[in-house]
Structure formats: structure tokens, C-alpha cells
Design an enzyme around this catalytic site. Structure first.
Site, short mmCIF file in Angstrom:
data_model
loop_
_atom_site.label_atom_id
_atom_site.label_comp_id
_atom_site.label_asym_id
_atom_site.label_seq_id
_atom_site.Cartn_x
_atom_site.Cartn_y
_atom_site.Cartn_z
N THR A 113 33.75 43.53 58.66
CA THR A 113 33.68 44.80 57.94
C THR A 113 34.97 45.61 58.03
OG1 THR A 113 32.81 46.03 59.83
CG2 THR A 113 31.21 44.90 58.42
N LYS A 114 35.90 45.19 58.87
CA LYS A 114 37.10 45.98 59.10
C LYS A 114 37.92 46.21 57.82
CE LYS A 114 37.95 47.19 62.70
NZ LYS A 114 37.51 48.42 63.40
N GLU A 166 36.65 34.74 19.22
CA GLU A 166 36.10 34.86 20.57
C GLU A 166 35.96 36.31 21.03
OE1 GLU A 166 40.61 34.07 21.30
OE2 GLU A 166 39.08 33.67 19.77
N HIS A 194 40.95 35.70 15.92
CA HIS A 194 40.38 35.38 17.23
C HIS A 194 38.89 35.71 17.24
CE1 HIS A 194 44.06 34.57 19.64
NE2 HIS A 194 44.64 35.32 18.72
N CYS A 202 44.32 30.79 15.94
CA CYS A 202 45.63 31.45 15.85
C CYS A 202 46.75 30.41 15.85
CB CYS A 202 45.78 32.48 16.98
SG CYS A 202 47.10 33.68 16.68
#
Length: 534
Positions: A187-188, A507, A505, A378
């Protein structure tokens, strides 16, 4: 009144702040709230448009033509909300605006300083157009220890003070590493990260602990004690196999509950049915199709983030999994290209620069000759035209002026009518959403089911119209043109199972709950190819 959520990160970058912010947005939407998501990027570039994808990953493009961090893609995919120029800011943009204002004399002779002038512009960005929203979620790029991030943290501190903590919540994403030799979670790093954030005047209200294991209560108590946070607000952000599991995991660990409690909002359970359904579908799927992505950034998948997700969306639609085979076009040889026979489809994405170009052209040739479904996006579309011109139209010395001083420049630099070409690289491309008319008798119009579409562009070069006649005479189908300039934007082959190239594009517009039609069709072609081989 609008509530504000600030997401910061510590210890290391790439912990998943973007996914965390997007997931919080999705959860709040599930309660019926109206949200928006915004990103601070501390770098001095105006935008990521000229950055190498190996450094920054994909450049995401919005409808209004903003080049932005890939996290805006996560925002859109998880919430369905279209982002705009108002949702992305960089230190470069801030200083550009600041210096223009100073030169105009807007500061009336005052000494221009980081505080209050830079922080003032950041606060303007945060608060702009928020009156109709329930929640504004702002993600801060980088980590709290970065020198570039300090003005953004100061702006967050000021807004927290000015609006009061009843209207602002700070969520800090940090790392809790598992040390296998000690068999222990540490946790440090989180303690030090929160201490760094405290030094900027910000006390986190919730700590998201990124970990490969569920954090036991003992460690959570330790973090709560050292970081001055309620135990219920120390939440495990555990590793997941699929990013669309993140909203469900956060809900399971109570993140949305703690956020609403902070704002004193009491509501019934959120409507997460669609998220559970898509996860059940993903987990129950066993059939796999293999897609080869032939590019030059294949060692850095984040360079193709939206593309990867769009393929996943298309696969989910057909209840299959997609296995991506990364093929480095720089290393593609006559011998290694035969490995593409094992793929069910081939995709050549966008890109810049001449490195690896001939490898991409070789992959396109291989897909065409062997009737393997091919998708060119593209640059991939431009190279498909070059391959066709060389091998079927038999045009000599043909290439793109981006790569060669050739005799027949079939791809050349695009210049908008009536405008001179700018020699600068940044901000000179054809960017954003444009209309496109589709040819009536084409495959692509059957895919879209309409004759006019609107897609996002990011390119400088386009197909030279002087060569369209010879291409068409030799069998290339010119099936889509831009609505504004009449540029050739879609090509296909009629005598091939699935061979399509697009200048835009697609996507960028695909969503898990609304896959893009081109990716639905492409994955179907890959399934058909796989079945024909078995």
C-alpha cells in the site's frame, strides 16, 4: 446545479483513468443522469495530432474535427455521447489562448501569471456549457507528481473551494502492486501518491486501488487510515479480462453508491441490464475468427485502440470472439506473408510515413489474389488503389506523393478548393465528420442500407481524380464520394468475396451496443471465410 467529479491518477501512468472516468459516466447514466466527460492533457502540444503513436497511442477524432486523446474514444463507447472540442484541453491550447489574449491586451497591462490566469482558463474549460448537465466528469492525464499537471490540480483545488465539497468529488486512481516474492499487496505507493495530491491542496474523497487481486479489508483499512479516507471509499479496481466489465465491477464494489452518497442523492438501483447482457454474451462465446492487422505500430496496440474495439463490437454482434494477429509490415517478407493464409480476414489501417509501406501493399495483394476478406482504412484504402494500379491497371511508376517523387502520383496531397496547402503538419488535415454519397449498385450501400453517410476523416492525401477512368476501366469499383469536394472515398472489388477500402475512419463511431455496419459485415465475411476452409 451541476455536480463535478475529478479523476486523478498516481504512482504510474496507464492505470486506466480513462476507463474509470468512462465507467463512472456509464454508471451515472444508468441512474438516469445527464453527464459529460472531459479530459485534461498536461503536455505542451496543442493536440496529439503530430505525436508518434508509439508515445501517445491512437489519436481520436471527434465529429467537429478535434484531434484528442484516445480516452475520448472510451468516453464515447461507454456512454454513447459524442465528444467535442469542448471536452479536450491541453496545456498547449491553454498557453496558446493565454498568449493571444495577452497580445490583444485583454489583461490590461497586468503581469500574466500561472495563478490566476492559466488556472482561470482551465476553470473556464471545466465550467463551460455545463448548466444543463447533472454531472461533469473531468479526467486529468499523467500522474500527480508531474510538474506539468500542477496548474490543473490548482484549478481543481480552486473549484472545490468555490463550489464547496457538496458539489465536487475527487477520485484518485492509484496502484496497489502485488509483490509475488513476498506474496503481499503493497500500500505504500498509494500512501505516497495521496500525500503528493495532498501537497497540491486536494484531499481525495474516494481512492480506486488498481490491483491484480482483490484488496483484503486489512490493507484497505491501512490505506483509509494513512490517507484520511473512509473505509467504504477505498475501492478495489481489479484487473478484468474485458474492458466492458469495468462498470459492473465498480458497481459491485460500491463506487456509484459512494459517489451518490457524497452528493446526498438517494436513488434505487441503476439499470445495468444491457451491461450484464453484453458480458454474458462475451463470456458464453466460443467460436473465434482471426483477423490480421497489418501495420507498423503493432508492438503498441494502443495505436489502434478504436480499431480493436470496433472489431470486438462486430464480433459480439455475430456471437464470436475475434483473435487479432498483429503483423508488422516492416518485417513482412515473401516467406512470412504465407502466414496470412491462416487468417480469416486482413485489415490494413491508417498511418503515416513510408516505413513498412511495401509490406502493407504486399498484404493487400495477398488478400486480393487469395480471396481473403480485406478491409483498408484511410492509408489502407490508398494503398489498395496503388496495388490495383500497379498489378491490374499496369500503370508504371505509380505511388503516393507522400512517399515517392513518382511519375504517376495516383495519391496526392489534398488541398481544399480555394485554399493553399499549409506547410505545417499540425492541424492541416481533413478532420472530422463529412458526408459521403454511396453508389446505388455497390456492396457498401447494401452494408449501410442508405445512400448518404457521415463518417470521420483524418488524412492529408487523397486519390488523384486524373486516374479514376483507368482504374474504373480495369475493374475497380468507385463506390463512394465526399459530399463536399467529390473526392473518391470508397473503393471495392465486385469479383472478390469482400474487398473494401474507405478513406474515413469508421472505427471512431462503433459502439459495443451499436456496432458499426462495416465491422459487422467484415466480421461476417471472416466467419464465411473460416467456414469455407473447414
Amino acid at each position: 446545479m451541476t455536480n463535478f467529479i475529478f479523476v486523478t491518477g498516481g504512482v504510474i501512468s496507464s492505470l486506466g483513468k480513462g476507463l474509470a472516468a468512462a465507467s463512472i459516466g456509464a454508471l451515472l447514466q444508468a441512474y438516469g443522469f445527464k453527464v459529460c466527460l472531459r479530459k485534461f492533457d498536461p503536455y505542451l502540444n496543442i493536440d496529439p495530432g503530430t505525436m508518434n503513436p508509439t508515445q501517445h497511442g491512437e489519436v481520436f477524432v471527434t465529429d467537429d474535427g478535434t484531434e484528442a486523446d484516445l480516452d475520448l474514444g472510451h468516453y464515447e463507447r461507454f456512454t454513447g455521447i459524442k465528444t467535442t472540442k469542448d471536452d479536450s484541453i491541453t496545456t498547449g491550447k491553454i498557453y496558446c489562448t493565454l498568449l493571444k489574449k495577452e497580445r490583444r491586451g485583454d489583461y490590461l497591462g497586468k503581469t500574466v501569471q500561472v495563478i490566476p490566469h492559466v488556472t482561470g482558463l482551465i476553470k473556464d474549460f471545466i465550467l463551460n456549457n455545463t448548466d444543463e448537465l447533472d454531472f461533469v466528469i473531468c479526467e486529468t492525464g499523467g500522474t500527480v507528481g508531474d510538474i506539468e499537471i500542477q496548474p490543473f490540480l490548482e484549478a481543481i483545488r480552486q473549484i472545490s473551494y468555490e463550489l464547496s465539497k457538496q458539489k465536487v468529488i475527487c477520485i484518485h486512481l492509484t496502484l496497489v502492486p502485488y509483490i509475488s516474492a513476498a506474496k503481499e499487496l503493497k500500500t505504500k505507493p498509494t500512501q505516497h501518491s495521496v500525500k503528493e495530491l495532498n501537497s497540491a491542496g486536494i484531499q481525495p474523497d474516494i481512492i480506486l486501488c488498481r490491483s491484480e487481486k482483490v484488496i483484503p479489508e486489512e490493507q484497505r483499512k491501512k490505506i483509509a487510515n494513512f490517507c484520511n479516507v473512509k473505509l467504504t471509499n477505498v475501492i478495489t479496481a481489479i484487473e478484468v479480462s474485458n474492458i466492458y466489465e469495468v462498470p459492473v465491477i465498480y458497481h459491485r464494489y460500491g463506487l456509484d453508491t459512494q459517489i451518490l452518497q457524497h452528493f446526498n442523492i438517494k436513488l434505487p438501483k441503476p439499470e445495468l441490464k444491457k451491461w450484464y447482457e453484453i458480458l454474458d454474451l462475451i463470456k458464453s462465446t466460443v467460436k473465434v475468427v482471426t483477423i490480421a492487422i497489418v501495420g507498423k505500430y503493432t508492438d503498441f496496440p494502443d495505436a489502434y485502440k478504436s480499431l480493436m474495439e470496433a472489431l470486438v463490437h462486430g464480433a459480439i454482434h455475430h456471437k464470436v470472439k475475434v483473435s487479432i494477429k498483429w503483423v508488422n509490415s516492416r518485417k513482412l517478407s515473401e516467406h512470412s506473408i504465407k502466414r496470412l493464409h491462416n487468417c480469416d480476414a486482413i485489415l490494413v489501417p491508417g498511418g503515416f510515413g513510408d516505413d513498412g509501406i511495401e509490406g502493407k501493399i504486399a498484404a493487400i495483394n495477398f488478400a486480393r489474389i487469395n480471396n481473403i476478406p480485406f478491409f483498408g482504412i484511410c492509408l489502407g484504402m490508398q494503398l489498395a488503389v496503388i496495388e490495383f494500379a500497379r498489378n491490374l491497371a499496369k500503370i508504371e511508376d505509380v505511388h503516393s506523393t507522400e512517399f515517392s517523387n513518382c511519375k504517376n502520383p495516383i495519391v496526392h496531397l489534398f488541398a481544399k478548393q480555394g485554399k493553399e496547402i499549409n506547410s505545417d503538419l499540425g492541424g492541416t488535415m481533413r478532420l472530422g465528420a463529412y458526408g459521403c454519397y454511396l453508389r446505388p449498385d455497390s456492396k457498401i450501400i447494401d452494408i449501410y442500407k442508405k445512400d448518404t453517410i457521415e463518417e470521420r476523416r483524418r488524412h492529408r492525401y487523397s486519390i488523384n481524380p486524373n486516374y479514376e477512368d483507368i482504374l474504373e476501366k480495369n475493374g475497380l469499383v468507385l463506390s463512394g464520394r465526399s459530399a463536399d469536394e467529390g473526392l473518391l472515398e470508397v473503393i471495392e472489388l465486385s469479383n472478390h468475396p469482400w474487398f473494401i477500402g474507405v478513406q474515413f475512419h469508421p472505427e471512431f463511431k462503433s459502439r459495443p451496443f451499436l456496432p458499426h455496419p462495416l465491422f459487422i459485415s467484415f466480421i461476417k465475411a471472416a466467419i464465411d471465410k473460416k467456414q469455407s476452409k473447414s
